[in-house]
Design a protein around this motif. Structure first.
Motif, PDB file in Angstrom:
ATOM      1  N   MET A 193      52.997  43.484  42.839  1.00 31.67           N
ATOM      2  CA  MET A 193      52.649  42.078  42.729  1.00 31.67           C
ATOM      3  C   MET A 193      51.281  41.958  42.085  1.00 31.67           C
ATOM      4  O   MET A 193      50.492  42.900  42.088  1.00 31.67           O
ATOM      5  CB  MET A 193      52.660  41.412  44.099  1.00 31.67           C
ATOM      6  N   ARG A 194      51.019  40.799  41.538  1.00 30.80           N
ATOM      7  CA  ARG A 194      49.730  40.542  40.897  1.00 30.80           C
ATOM      8  C   ARG A 194      48.907  39.585  41.761  1.00 30.80           C
ATOM      9  O   ARG A 194      49.382  38.508  42.140  1.00 30.80           O
ATOM     10  CB  ARG A 194      49.928  39.958  39.502  1.00 30.80           C
ATOM     11  N   VAL A 195      47.683  39.976  42.059  1.00 30.17           N
ATOM     12  CA  VAL A 195      46.737  39.158  42.817  1.00 30.17           C
ATOM     13  C   VAL A 195      45.560  38.842  41.901  1.00 30.17           C
ATOM     14  O   VAL A 195      45.029  39.745  41.242  1.00 30.17           O
ATOM     15  CB  VAL A 195      46.260  39.883  44.087  1.00 30.17           C
ATOM     16  N   ALA A 196      45.172  37.574  41.857  1.00 31.46           N
ATOM     17  CA  ALA A 196      44.133  37.157  40.916  1.00 31.46           C
ATOM     18  C   ALA A 196      43.130  36.234  41.588  1.00 31.46           C
ATOM     19  O   ALA A 196      43.442  35.549  42.568  1.00 31.46           O
ATOM     20  CB  ALA A 196      44.759  36.456  39.709  1.00 31.46           C
ATOM     21  N   PHE A 197      41.923  36.225  41.029  1.00 26.94           N
ATOM     22  CA  PHE A 197      40.872  35.298  41.450  1.00 26.94           C
ATOM     23  C   PHE A 197      40.259  34.672  40.209  1.00 26.94           C
ATOM     24  O   PHE A 197      40.056  35.341  39.186  1.00 26.94           O
ATOM     25  CB  PHE A 197      39.778  36.018  42.240  1.00 26.94           C
ATOM     26  N   TRP A 198      39.941  33.370  40.338  1.00 29.20           N
ATOM     27  CA  TRP A 198      39.277  32.692  39.225  1.00 29.20           C
ATOM     28  C   TRP A 198      38.370  31.605  39.771  1.00 29.20           C
ATOM     29  O   TRP A 198      38.787  30.763  40.581  1.00 29.20           O
ATOM     30  CB  TRP A 198      40.312  32.076  38.280  1.00 29.20           C
ATOM     31  N   ARG A 199      37.138  31.624  39.328  1.00 28.28           N
ATOM     32  CA  ARG A 199      36.179  30.560  39.626  1.00 28.28           C
ATOM     33  C   ARG A 199      36.283  29.525  38.514  1.00 28.28           C
ATOM     34  O   ARG A 199      35.952  29.800  37.355  1.00 28.28           O
ATOM     35  CB  ARG A 199      34.769  31.139  39.691  1.00 28.28           C
ATOM     36  N   ILE A 200      36.766  28.340  38.862  1.00 25.78           N
ATOM     37  CA  ILE A 200      36.917  27.281  37.870  1.00 25.78           C
ATOM     38  C   ILE A 200      35.951  26.144  38.199  1.00 25.78           C
ATOM     39  O   ILE A 200      35.328  26.125  39.254  1.00 25.78           O
ATOM     40  CB  ILE A 200      38.369  26.765  37.801  1.00 25.78           C
ATOM     41  N   ASP A 201      35.829  25.210  37.300  1.00 27.80           N
ATOM     42  CA  ASP A 201      34.858  24.129  37.502  1.00 27.80           C
ATOM     43  C   ASP A 201      35.377  22.866  36.833  1.00 27.80           C
ATOM     44  O   ASP A 201      35.506  22.807  35.613  1.00 27.80           O
ATOM     45  CB  ASP A 201      33.508  24.529  36.915  1.00 27.80           C
ATOM     46  N   ASP A 261      44.706  51.852  51.077  1.00 29.89           N
ATOM     47  CA  ASP A 261      46.055  52.344  51.367  1.00 29.89           C
ATOM     48  C   ASP A 261      47.134  51.673  50.526  1.00 29.89           C
ATOM     49  O   ASP A 261      48.317  51.757  50.856  1.00 29.89           O
ATOM     50  CB  ASP A 261      46.380  52.174  52.861  1.00 29.89           C
ATOM     51  N   VAL A 262      46.780  51.001  49.437  1.00 40.22           N
ATOM     52  CA  VAL A 262      47.780  50.448  48.524  1.00 40.22           C
ATOM     53  C   VAL A 262      47.636  51.138  47.167  1.00 40.22           C
ATOM     54  O   VAL A 262      46.613  51.756  46.863  1.00 40.22           O
ATOM     55  CB  VAL A 262      47.639  48.917  48.361  1.00 40.22           C
ATOM     56  N   THR A 263      48.687  51.043  46.362  1.00 41.82           N
ATOM     57  CA  THR A 263      48.689  51.639  45.032  1.00 41.82           C
ATOM     58  C   THR A 263      48.346  50.586  43.994  1.00 41.82           C
ATOM     59  O   THR A 263      48.993  49.537  43.938  1.00 41.82           O
ATOM     60  CB  THR A 263      50.068  52.241  44.709  1.00 41.82           C
ATOM     61  N   VAL A 264      47.331  50.849  43.194  1.00 42.44           N
ATOM     62  CA  VAL A 264      46.940  49.959  42.106  1.00 42.44           C
ATOM     63  C   VAL A 264      47.566  50.477  40.813  1.00 42.44           C
ATOM     64  O   VAL A 264      47.398  51.632  40.440  1.00 42.44           O
ATOM     65  CB  VAL A 264      45.407  49.899  41.966  1.00 42.44           C
ATOM     66  N   HIS A 265      48.308  49.607  40.139  1.00 44.96           N
ATOM     67  CA  HIS A 265      48.982  49.983  38.897  1.00 44.96           C
ATOM     68  C   HIS A 265      48.181  49.561  37.662  1.00 44.96           C
ATOM     69  O   HIS A 265      48.240  50.240  36.636  1.00 44.96           O
ATOM     70  CB  HIS A 265      50.375  49.347  38.849  1.00 44.96           C
ATOM     71  N   LYS A 321      35.607  34.187  34.176  1.00 48.31           N
ATOM     72  CA  LYS A 321      36.860  34.736  33.678  1.00 48.31           C
ATOM     73  C   LYS A 321      37.757  35.145  34.854  1.00 48.31           C
ATOM     74  O   LYS A 321      37.259  35.653  35.868  1.00 48.31           O
ATOM     75  CB  LYS A 321      36.606  35.966  32.794  1.00 48.31           C
ATOM     76  N   PRO A 322      39.065  34.955  34.726  1.00 45.18           N
ATOM     77  CA  PRO A 322      39.963  35.415  35.790  1.00 45.18           C
ATOM     78  C   PRO A 322      39.944  36.943  35.918  1.00 45.18           C
ATOM     79  O   PRO A 322      39.812  37.667  34.929  1.00 45.18           O
ATOM     80  CB  PRO A 322      41.337  34.933  35.323  1.00 45.18           C
ATOM     81  N   VAL A 323      40.083  37.406  37.160  1.00 42.52           N
ATOM     82  CA  VAL A 323      40.179  38.833  37.459  1.00 42.52           C
ATOM     83  C   VAL A 323      41.501  39.065  38.180  1.00 42.52           C
ATOM     84  O   VAL A 323      41.873  38.279  39.063  1.00 42.52           O
ATOM     85  CB  VAL A 323      39.004  39.280  38.350  1.00 42.52           C
ATOM     86  N   TRP A 324      42.200  40.139  37.814  1.00 45.87           N
ATOM     87  CA  TRP A 324      43.529  40.372  38.405  1.00 45.87           C
ATOM     88  C   TRP A 324      43.740  41.858  38.675  1.00 45.87           C
ATOM     89  O   TRP A 324      43.140  42.729  38.043  1.00 45.87           O
ATOM     90  CB  TRP A 324      44.638  39.850  37.488  1.00 45.87           C
ATOM     91  N   VAL A 325      44.622  42.116  39.656  1.00 40.51           N
ATOM     92  CA  VAL A 325      45.005  43.479  40.014  1.00 40.51           C
ATOM     93  C   VAL A 325      46.497  43.495  40.299  1.00 40.51           C
ATOM     94  O   VAL A 325      47.013  42.616  41.006  1.00 40.51           O
ATOM     95  CB  VAL A 325      44.232  43.981  41.247  1.00 40.51           C
ATOM     96  N   ASP A 326      47.220  44.463  39.719  1.00 43.55           N
ATOM     97  CA  ASP A 326      48.636  44.689  40.014  1.00 43.55           C
ATOM     98  C   ASP A 326      48.727  45.816  41.027  1.00 43.55           C
ATOM     99  O   ASP A 326      48.159  46.904  40.812  1.00 43.55           O
ATOM    100  CB  ASP A 326      49.414  45.070  38.754  1.00 43.55           C
ATOM    101  N   LEU A 327      49.455  45.595  42.119  1.00 48.19           N
ATOM    102  CA  LEU A 327      49.495  46.588  43.194  1.00 48.19           C
ATOM    103  C   LEU A 327      50.867  46.628  43.846  1.00 48.19           C
ATOM    104  O   LEU A 327      51.686  45.716  43.657  1.00 48.19           O
ATOM    105  CB  LEU A 327      48.431  46.284  44.233  1.00 48.19           C
ATOM    106  N   SER A 328      51.099  47.669  44.561  1.00 43.94           N
ATOM    107  CA  SER A 328      52.277  47.762  45.420  1.00 43.94           C
ATOM    108  C   SER A 328      51.876  48.436  46.724  1.00 43.94           C
ATOM    109  O   SER A 328      50.905  49.201  46.772  1.00 43.94           O
ATOM    110  CB  SER A 328      53.399  48.564  44.747  1.00 43.94           C
TER     111      SER A 328
END
Length: 335
Positions: free
Chosen positions: A1-9, A297-301, A326-333
């Motif tokens: 799954m993809r988890v993302a963070f973004w600071r918007i204004d 303990d999770v796998t980052v892809h 800028k948005p930051v994202w990580v794909d993990l399982s």
């Protein structure tokens, strides 16, 4: 799954202004929704979305994202400290009702708060909200010079919010989402109040994950997402808090990067410019202040900072959002 963070204004001038901008489909709000839809996150944490008790602003923006083709049906807007009156002169200027006297800096209640969106449901009955934790109650709190007993009796640690809650995945597994947004280290007239608060807002997670607080962290996999307003090497904050957090044994740092940040490197900075997440024009320059940090303990892809090279369609779209971050994202399982 993809988890993302973004600071918007949304650059909202007062209560309801952000909602109006969304409902009017102003170009920058549509551009934000298009960026998010193109990023296709499964879990998204946004900072900078105004809070209202009825959730109108959050729902309107989520609908705008859905119009662009990405549906995130589960939504949570935790009650923030930003703009919420404390009734006490917290910054020592002799006035108890200023923007910097709120529990978190803000010109009106709920200004620029957190919004959590997900494809998967939350277990909201197990929400842990640390946002009302008093700063003085945090172990080894740095506090601030000249602090009075009346100030410390109400002064909360969180500028916006600190929360943790489980995300319920289709497999039956849980992924705990830890979310926060810290205030900037340098603003206002007080010499060290916001500087030390910014440090302790990130140090809180190191303490919690180390079992040094009354609340016990979960054994389940988790991901820490948010804006620390703190670079581990550069800028004017007390950066050791961020370095300690990134090195915590229960966390891993995917070191997301983007080509645009590398191209826009500040020659006098120590940190790797490809990991920078904000394009500031001021003297602080570009910094890494947004984070998506999975548990060890999770796998980052894969991971990344959505900072493309200039003169590309994506760069033009990001520019249209009027947001420096800028948005930051990580794909993990999960293992």
């Amino acid at each position: 799954m993809r988890v993302a963070f973004w600071r918007i204004d949304f650059a909202a001038a007062g209560p309801g202004a952000a909602l109006g901008a969304i409902l009017e489909r102003r170009p920058n709000t549509v551009a934000m929704a298009q960026v998010i839809a193109g990023l296709v996150p499964d879990i998204l944490v946004l900072s900078g979305v105004d809070y209202d008790a009825q959730g109108h602003t959050a729902a309107a923006f989520n609908s705008l994202i859905a119009e662009q083709g990405h549906h995130l049906p589960h939504m949570l807007a935790p009650t923030p400290n930003a703009g919420m009156p404390s009734g006490v002169d917290l910054n020592g200027d002799g006035w108890a009702h200023g923007e910097d006297d709120a529990h978190g800096y803000g010109g009106y209640p709920g200004a620029r708060a957190l919004l959590l969106l997900s494809k998967h449901p939350w277990a909201t009955e197990r929400l842990r909200d640390f946002s009302q934790t008093l700063w003085r109650d945090v172990p080894d709190a740095r506090l601030f010079s000249g602090a009075t007993s009346s100030q410390l009796a109400v002064h909360r640690l969180s500028s916006v919010a600190h929360i943790a809650l489980p995300v319920l995945l289709p497999t039956g597994a849980e992924l705990w989402l830890l979310a926060y947004h810290a205030g900037p280290p340098r603003f206002g007239d007080h010499p060290d109040r916001n500087l030390n608060r910014n440090h302790d807002e990130s140090a809180f997670w190191s303490l919690w994950l180390s079992g040094k607080l009354a609340d016990v962290p979960p054994d389940a996999p988790f991901i820490l997402v948010g804006g620390s307003n703190l670079d581990p090497f550069d800028g004017d904050g007390v950066s050791d808090a961020m370095r300690h957090l990134l090195a915590h044994p229960r966390l891993q740092d995917p070191r997301p990067s983007g080509p645009g940040g590398k191209l826009a490197a500040d020659p006098d900075h120590l940190g790797p410019p490809e990991q920078d997440t904000v394009d500031w024009d001021g003297p602080q320059g570009n910094l890494r202040v947004s984070y998506v940090l999975p548990s060890s303990d999770v796998t980052v892809h894969a991971s990344g900072v959505l900072w493309p090279l200039p003169d590309t369609p994506l760069a033009d779209l990001l520019k249209a959002t009027n947001t420096a971050h800028k948005p930051v994202w990580v794909d993990l399982s999960l293992n």
